[in-house]
Scaffold this active site. Structure first.
Site, PDB file in Angstrom:
ATOM      1  N   ASP A 151      55.903  37.100  51.962  1.00 33.47           N
ATOM      2  CA  ASP A 151      54.641  37.287  52.427  1.00 33.47           C
ATOM      3  C   ASP A 151      54.299  36.207  53.349  1.00 33.47           C
ATOM      4  OD1 ASP A 151      54.062  38.423  49.912  1.00 33.47           O
ATOM      5  OD2 ASP A 151      53.365  36.969  48.741  1.00 33.47           O
ATOM      6  N   ARG A 201      54.668  44.771  56.509  1.00 33.92           N
ATOM      7  CA  ARG A 201      53.286  45.113  55.863  1.00 33.92           C
ATOM      8  C   ARG A 201      52.251  44.580  56.575  1.00 33.92           C
ATOM      9  NH1 ARG A 201      52.774  41.031  51.162  1.00 33.92           N
ATOM     10  NH2 ARG A 201      54.279  42.356  49.929  1.00 33.92           N
TER      11      ARG A 201
HETATM   12  C1  LIG Z   1      49.424  44.356  48.920  1.00 34.20           C
HETATM   13  C2  LIG Z   1      49.070  43.229  49.698  1.00 34.20           C
HETATM   14  C3  LIG Z   1      49.820  42.122  49.931  1.00 34.20           C
HETATM   15  C4  LIG Z   1      49.150  41.238  50.812  1.00 34.20           C
HETATM   16  N1  LIG Z   1      49.994  40.158  51.479  1.00 34.20           N
HETATM   17  C5  LIG Z   1      49.106  39.340  52.284  1.00 34.20           C
HETATM   18  C6  LIG Z   1      50.058  38.295  52.713  1.00 34.20           C
HETATM   19  O1  LIG Z   1      51.337  38.249  52.452  1.00 34.20           O
HETATM   20  N2  LIG Z   1      49.410  37.322  53.387  1.00 34.20           N
HETATM   21  C7  LIG Z   1      47.910  37.334  53.607  1.00 34.20           C
HETATM   22  O2  LIG Z   1      47.606  36.525  54.571  1.00 34.20           O
HETATM   23  N3  LIG Z   1      47.430  38.161  52.995  1.00 34.20           N
HETATM   24  C8  LIG Z   1      47.948  39.019  52.355  1.00 34.20           C
HETATM   25  N4  LIG Z   1      46.962  40.090  51.851  1.00 34.20           N
HETATM   26  C9  LIG Z   1      45.555  40.001  51.597  1.00 34.20           C
HETATM   27  C10 LIG Z   1      44.999  40.262  52.926  1.00 34.20           C
HETATM   28  O3  LIG Z   1      45.182  39.665  53.917  1.00 34.20           O
HETATM   29  C11 LIG Z   1      43.301  40.287  52.716  1.00 34.20           C
HETATM   30  O4  LIG Z   1      42.840  39.218  52.434  1.00 34.20           O
HETATM   31  C12 LIG Z   1      42.748  41.398  51.449  1.00 34.20           C
HETATM   32  O5  LIG Z   1      43.508  42.317  51.443  1.00 34.20           O
HETATM   33  C13 LIG Z   1      41.296  41.698  51.704  1.00 34.20           C
HETATM   34  O6  LIG Z   1      41.244  42.409  52.864  1.00 34.20           O
HETATM   35  P1  LIG Z   1      41.071  43.827  53.026  1.00 34.20           P
HETATM   36  O7  LIG Z   1      41.942  44.509  53.703  1.00 34.20           O
HETATM   37  O8  LIG Z   1      41.119  44.468  51.450  1.00 34.20           O
HETATM   38  O9  LIG Z   1      39.429  44.239  53.749  1.00 34.20           O
HETATM   39  P2  LIG Z   1      38.265  43.540  53.443  1.00 34.20           P
HETATM   40  O10 LIG Z   1      37.342  43.688  54.871  1.00 34.20           O
HETATM   41  O11 LIG Z   1      38.147  42.106  53.037  1.00 34.20           O
HETATM   42  O12 LIG Z   1      37.496  44.316  52.157  1.00 34.20           O
HETATM   43  C14 LIG Z   1      37.522  45.906  52.264  1.00 34.20           C
HETATM   44  C15 LIG Z   1      37.059  46.208  50.982  1.00 34.20           C
HETATM   45  O13 LIG Z   1      37.842  46.139  49.938  1.00 34.20           O
HETATM   46  C16 LIG Z   1      37.420  45.777  48.762  1.00 34.20           C
HETATM   47  N5  LIG Z   1      37.977  44.423  48.357  1.00 34.20           N
HETATM   48  C17 LIG Z   1      38.468  43.468  49.311  1.00 34.20           C
HETATM   49  N6  LIG Z   1      39.013  42.441  48.674  1.00 34.20           N
HETATM   50  C18 LIG Z   1      38.708  42.397  47.382  1.00 34.20           C
HETATM   51  C19 LIG Z   1      38.733  41.535  46.264  1.00 34.20           C
HETATM   52  N7  LIG Z   1      39.296  40.434  46.175  1.00 34.20           N
HETATM   53  N8  LIG Z   1      38.295  42.188  45.110  1.00 34.20           N
HETATM   54  C20 LIG Z   1      37.543  43.321  45.071  1.00 34.20           C
HETATM   55  N9  LIG Z   1      37.280  44.301  46.310  1.00 34.20           N
HETATM   56  C21 LIG Z   1      37.911  43.750  47.120  1.00 34.20           C
HETATM   57  C22 LIG Z   1      35.818  45.777  48.860  1.00 34.20           C
HETATM   58  O14 LIG Z   1      35.388  46.885  48.575  1.00 34.20           O
HETATM   59  C23 LIG Z   1      35.768  45.452  50.120  1.00 34.20           C
HETATM   60  O15 LIG Z   1      34.527  45.887  50.853  1.00 34.20           O
HETATM   61  C24 LIG Z   1      47.352  41.314  51.083  1.00 34.20           C
HETATM   62  C25 LIG Z   1      46.948  42.460  50.581  1.00 34.20           C
HETATM   63  C26 LIG Z   1      47.474  43.341  49.888  1.00 34.20           C
HETATM   64  C27 LIG Z   1      46.704  44.566  49.745  1.00 34.20           C
END
Ligand SMILES: Cc1cc2nc3c(=O)[nH]c(=O)nc-3n(C[C@H](O)[C@H](O)[C@H](O)COP(=O)(O)OP(=O)(O)OC[C@H]3O[C@@H](n4cnc5c(N)ncnc54)[C@H](O)[C@@H]3O)c2cc1C
Length: 338
Positions: A151, A201
């Site tokens: 990660d 990723r």
């Molecule tokens: C499989 C996976 C692994 C990850 N690994 C890392 C990592 O190693 N390092 C790192 O910095 N980040 C990691 N992340 C987190 C990532 O950086 C984001 O902070 C997170 O995915 C929220 O952003 P988004 O792309 O969903 O978009 P956003 O613009 O934040 O959200 C888009 C839409 O998704 C939905 N959504 C988003 N978050 C949530 C929530 N918490 N609860 C409910 N609905 C939500 C909502 O409908 C929102 O409108 C990971 C995410 C995923 C999916």
């Protein structure tokens, strides 16, 4: 989520991210939350339980629905050598358990869990301890025909994390990592990783970062994500092969990890335009978030992997999820009574 002030409810988001950190108030809240029944119920929506047994049961249920998984033993920024060694042992035990029940699951880990912070003061990270532990964990993954994704944490750790991943990948060990669209350095990092055929990723980025290192506006992060997503999908066929010796699950090299439906639909359109086979890459989403979308993508024939966090140290993870969508706070509080 790097850009709290740019979103609606920015103050609340910034406060939640601050509470996820190591400041005294966050530490007190964490101690209370992780030991209270109330806190455990609160975390249940986003965390698959406290034990490996709980998490494996969740993984097997996902597998039955046609969804792959990546197990994430929660814990970060361990402060002692003993805790780092224990995290490495736990990681190896998880890989053994995945193989024993033949689950379609990989492992995700943070380097600060394996001691990247030990002997250092946050900024000046010490790689040796984490390197030794990660090498052992990756050797176990190689024996099991599995792969480990490292990660990505806050930007103080980016350079050290990438250097270590690149070094161990060059040794032939089955490791992939994460790139954050929010960071200004990411396009160059991504090119370097792809040129070495290291699996990536792609995420937006979950940490609060300063303006000199990261885009601050959500629109800028999204635009960057879109550009990087196209680049990652272009490279996907070259990375689609499972790592040497890999037998189970056939994790792909390239993952589009977001819940942002607009970006997911753009990825689907781009993959179709380029004639990519569904097996060439995968979508990844977090446990308990947009379960409707998880099922829908799987039903459309795409590969979908769910990131499954578990363990007693769930507090910082939950706070980051609440910061991404403060409405979750309301949802959780409402459901506490049920
Ligand atoms: C499989 C996976 C692994 C990850 N690994 C890392 C990592 O190693 N390092 C790192 O910095 N980040 C990691 N992340 C987190 C990532 O950086 C984001 O902070 C997170 O995915 C929220 O952003 P988004 O792309 O969903 O978009 P956003 O613009 O934040 O959200 C888009 C839409 O998704 C939905 N959504 C988003 N978050 C949530 C929530 N918490 N609860 C409910 N609905 C939500 C909502 O409908 C929102 O409108 C990971 C995410 C995923 C999916």
């Amino acid at each position: 989520m790097v850009h709290p002030a740019a979103y609606d409810g920015g103050m609340l988001r910034a406060a939640l991210l601050a509470l996820s950190g190591d400041a005294p108030i966050g530490r007190h809240l964490r101690r209370w939350a992780e030991h209270s029944g109330w806190g455990r119920r609160l975390s249940g929506r986003f965390v698959a339980g406290l034990t490996l047994g709980d998490a494996l049961a969740a993984v097997q249920q996902l597998n039955r629905q046609g969804l792959a998984a990546s197990l994430d033993p929660l814990g970060e920024h361990v402060a002692t050598r003993a805790a780092a060694a224990q995290a490495a042992e736990q990681a190896i035990a998880i890989l053994d358990a995945i193989a024993a029940v033949r689950a379609d699951a990989t492992l995700s880990l943070k380097l600060s869990q394996l001691g990247l912070d030990v002997n250092s003061h946050g900024h000046d990270v010490d790689r040796d301890l984490a390197a030794a532990h990660l090498r052992r964990v990756l050797a176990a993954a190689a024996r099991q025909g599995n792969v480990v994704c490292v990660d990505m944490e806050g930007s103080d750790y980016t350079a050290a994390t990438l250097a270590l991943v690149e070094q161990l990948h060059a040794e032939g060990l089955p490791v992939s990592t994460v790139v954050q669209a929010a960071l200004r350095r990411t396009p160059a990092d991504l090119e370097r990783l792809l040129s070495q055929r290291i699996g990536v990723r792609l995420v937006k980025g979950a940490y609060r970062e300063p303006a000199e290192r990261a885009w601050q506006r959500k629109a800028a992060v999204d635009e960057c994500y879109l550009r990087l997503m196209r680049r990652v999908l272009e490279a996907a066929p070259g990375l689609a092969a499972a790592p040497p010796g890999m037998t189970m699950g056939a994790a792909t090299g390239v993952a589009i990890a977001t819940h942002d439906e607009r970006l997911i639909r753009a990825a689907v359109a781009y993959a179709r335009q380029r004639g990519l086979a569904p097996a060439a890459f995968e979508f990844q989403l977090l446990y308990g978030i947009r379960r409707d979308l998880q099922r829908q993508l799987q039903a459309e024939g795409w590969r979908v992997r769910i990131y499954v966090p578990f363990g007693p140290a769930w507090y910082p993870y939950l706070m980051r999820r609440l910061a991404e969508r403060p409405a979750n706070l309301l949802f959780l509080l409402r459901n506490l009574g049920n």
